[in-house]
Design an enzyme around this catalytic site. Structure first.
Site, PDB file in Angstrom:
ATOM      1  N   ASN A  17       0.877  -1.172   0.000  1.00 43.23           N
ATOM      2  CA  ASN A  17       0.000   0.000   0.000  1.00 43.23           C
ATOM      3  C   ASN A  17       0.916   1.223   0.000  1.00 43.23           C
ATOM      4  O   ASN A  17       1.461   1.591   1.031  1.00 43.23           O
ATOM      5  CB  ASN A  17      -0.889  -0.025   1.253  1.00 43.23           C
ATOM      6  CG  ASN A  17      -1.764   1.209   1.367  1.00 43.23           C
ATOM      7  OD1 ASN A  17      -1.854   2.008   0.422  1.00 43.23           O
ATOM      8  ND2 ASN A  17      -2.404   1.380   2.518  1.00 43.23           N
ATOM      9  N   LYS A  31       0.134   4.215  -0.402  1.00 43.89           N
ATOM     10  CA  LYS A  31      -0.525   5.421   0.145  1.00 43.89           C
ATOM     11  C   LYS A  31      -0.270   6.616  -0.775  1.00 43.89           C
ATOM     12  O   LYS A  31      -0.151   6.433  -1.985  1.00 43.89           O
ATOM     13  CB  LYS A  31      -0.066   5.665   1.585  1.00 43.89           C
ATOM     14  CG  LYS A  31      -0.240   4.412   2.452  1.00 43.89           C
ATOM     15  CD  LYS A  31      -0.135   4.647   3.924  1.00 43.89           C
ATOM     16  CE  LYS A  31      -0.335   3.327   4.653  1.00 43.89           C
ATOM     17  NZ  LYS A  31      -0.342   3.440   6.094  1.00 43.89           N
ATOM     18  N   HIS A  57      -9.796   1.439   4.291  1.00 45.58           N
ATOM     19  CA  HIS A  57      -8.545   1.579   5.052  1.00 45.58           C
ATOM     20  C   HIS A  57      -8.789   2.540   6.214  1.00 45.58           C
ATOM     21  O   HIS A  57      -9.555   3.501   6.085  1.00 45.58           O
ATOM     22  CB  HIS A  57      -7.435   2.108   4.133  1.00 45.58           C
ATOM     23  CG  HIS A  57      -6.089   2.060   4.792  1.00 45.58           C
ATOM     24  ND1 HIS A  57      -5.677   3.026   5.671  1.00 45.58           N
ATOM     25  CD2 HIS A  57      -5.098   1.146   4.731  1.00 45.58           C
ATOM     26  CE1 HIS A  57      -4.466   2.706   6.122  1.00 45.58           C
ATOM     27  NE2 HIS A  57      -4.095   1.568   5.565  1.00 45.58           N
ATOM     28  N   GLU A  77      -7.157   4.897   7.371  1.00 49.04           N
ATOM     29  CA  GLU A  77      -6.901   6.317   7.081  1.00 49.04           C
ATOM     30  C   GLU A  77      -8.092   6.937   6.366  1.00 49.04           C
ATOM     31  O   GLU A  77      -8.390   8.114   6.560  1.00 49.04           O
ATOM     32  CB  GLU A  77      -5.602   6.461   6.266  1.00 49.04           C
ATOM     33  CG  GLU A  77      -4.383   6.238   7.158  1.00 49.04           C
ATOM     34  CD  GLU A  77      -3.183   5.637   6.458  1.00 49.04           C
ATOM     35  OE1 GLU A  77      -3.121   5.657   5.222  1.00 49.04           O
ATOM     36  OE2 GLU A  77      -2.294   5.113   7.170  1.00 49.04           O
ATOM     37  N   GLU A 112      -5.926  -4.694  10.290  1.00 49.56           N
ATOM     38  CA  GLU A 112      -4.898  -3.689  10.532  1.00 49.56           C
ATOM     39  C   GLU A 112      -5.222  -2.944  11.829  1.00 49.56           C
ATOM     40  O   GLU A 112      -6.018  -1.997  11.814  1.00 49.56           O
ATOM     41  CB  GLU A 112      -4.860  -2.695   9.372  1.00 49.56           C
ATOM     42  CG  GLU A 112      -4.513  -3.325   8.052  1.00 49.56           C
ATOM     43  CD  GLU A 112      -3.854  -2.326   7.114  1.00 49.56           C
ATOM     44  OE1 GLU A 112      -2.709  -2.578   6.716  1.00 49.56           O
ATOM     45  OE2 GLU A 112      -4.462  -1.296   6.808  1.00 49.56           O
ATOM     46  N   GLY A 124       1.906   2.471  10.770  1.00 51.06           N
ATOM     47  CA  GLY A 124       2.860   3.566  10.637  1.00 51.06           C
ATOM     48  C   GLY A 124       3.492   3.992  11.951  1.00 51.06           C
ATOM     49  O   GLY A 124       4.140   5.035  12.032  1.00 51.06           O
ATOM     50  N   SER A 179       2.915  -1.834  10.502  1.00 49.73           N
ATOM     51  CA  SER A 179       4.348  -1.868  10.810  1.00 49.73           C
ATOM     52  C   SER A 179       4.979  -3.239  10.556  1.00 49.73           C
ATOM     53  O   SER A 179       5.865  -3.675  11.296  1.00 49.73           O
ATOM     54  CB  SER A 179       4.612  -1.415  12.244  1.00 49.73           C
ATOM     55  OG  SER A 179       4.183  -0.074  12.411  1.00 49.73           O
TER      56      SER A 179
HETATM   57  P1  PGA Z   1       2.422   0.451   7.647  1.00 48.79           P
HETATM   58  O1  PGA Z   1       0.991   0.627   6.939  1.00 48.79           O
HETATM   59  O2  PGA Z   1       2.981  -0.847   7.141  1.00 48.79           O
HETATM   60  O3  PGA Z   1       3.216   1.649   7.221  1.00 48.79           O
HETATM   61  O4  PGA Z   1       2.175   0.418   9.112  1.00 48.79           O
HETATM   62  C1  PGA Z   1       0.148  -0.453   6.699  1.00 48.79           C
HETATM   63  C2  PGA Z   1      -1.135   0.038   6.097  1.00 48.79           C
HETATM   64  O5  PGA Z   1      -1.630   1.086   6.498  1.00 48.79           O
HETATM   65  O6  PGA Z   1      -1.694  -0.609   5.182  1.00 48.79           O
END
Ligand code: PGA
Length: 256
Positions: free
Chosen positions: A9, A11, A98, A100, A170, A176, A216
């Site tokens: 992803n 982003k 997601h 976010e 998630e 993140g 992460s």
């Molecule tokens: P990350 O993000 O691996 O940077 O924690 C995962 C995601 O949001 O899909």
């Protein structure tokens, strides 16, 4: 046997040519170094979709996905992208719900359900994300939250459509942040999700469902996470932006 998947992803990262370079590097390294049956999906910004889908032709292991779609088929929604548009680029997947998007764009479970329906209708395979916040986990509400997200977001689907999904667990506190769910914590939740699917649909459908872990995930923790019985791969954010890091995660997953 259920599908094993490593999905990137990106982003809101990578300008147009940077994205092409990153994807080309990933393809080349995978082609040279990765064996096994895992499927690799790169979910990129809309601007890259068509070019990446073209570049991925001839590489059966690699597919391309979007990170969002609009729930309507088409119309006066300035700045939005429809499922049919995404499909027309050659992309096969789309991330839906997601955290976010839920947090910054107020996406509700109801909207997740609508977007999932529209994606499926247009022959895109949704990667539906669910997960609890830190506060919810501290209050031991994770099971209620996840159950609500499943029931309101995807449990309205019939069995055939449900079979076309990928689910990504998630935990929001792990995205993140550098804090990963421990393999045991993640396994516990994945098992719970699979159990809920078995109750709603059938044991067979539950056993076939690909459930990814995201938050992460990196080349150091990937192998133990992916060795858990109910974890079928990962949705990788930050660590997917460097070709070597991303491929190390793919390699950490030993799929015969
Ligand atoms: P990350 O993000 O691996 O940077 O924690 C995962 C995601 O949001 O899909």
């Amino acid at each position: 046997m259920r599908k094993k998947v490593i999905a990137a992803n990106w982003k809101m990262n990578e300008e147009y040519y940077e994205g092409l370079t990153l994807f080309t590097e990933v393809i080349n390294i995978i082609n040279d170094e990765v064996t096994g049956e895992q499927e690799i999906i790169v979910c990129c910004p809309f601007i890259h979709l068509h070019s990446l889908a073209e570049l991925s032709k001839g590489y059966s292991k690699i597919s391309v996905g979007a990170q969002n779609l609009h729930q309507a088929e088409c119309g006066a929604f300035t700045g939005e992208i429809s499922a049919a548009m995404i499909r027309s680029t050659g992309a096969e997947y789309v991330i839906v719900g997601h955290s976010e998007r839920r947090k910054y764009f107020n996406e509700t479970d109801k909207l997740v359900a609508q977007k999932t329906d529209t994606a499926l209708k247009n022959l895109l395979k949704p990667i539906v994300c669910i997960g609890e916040t830190k506060k919810e986990r501290e209050a031991n509400e994770q099971y209620d939250v996840l159950k609500r997200q499943l029931v309101e977001g995807i449990f309205h689907l019939n069995k055939t459509d449900f079979n076309r999904l990928i689910i990504a667990y998630e935990p929001i506190w792990a995205i993140g942040t550098g804090v990963t769910a421990s393999p045991a914590q993640a396994q516990e939740i994945h098992k719970f999700i699979r159990q809920e699917i078995a109750v709603k649909y059938s044991r067979e459908i539950a056993d076939e469902m690909t459930i990814l872990y995201g938050g992460s995930c990196n080349s150091e923790n990937a192998a133990t996470l992916f060795s858990q019985a109910d974890i079928d791969g990962g949705l990788i954010g930050g660590a997917s932006l460097k070709s070597r890091d991303f491929v190390s995660i793919i390699k950490a997953y030993h799929v015969p």
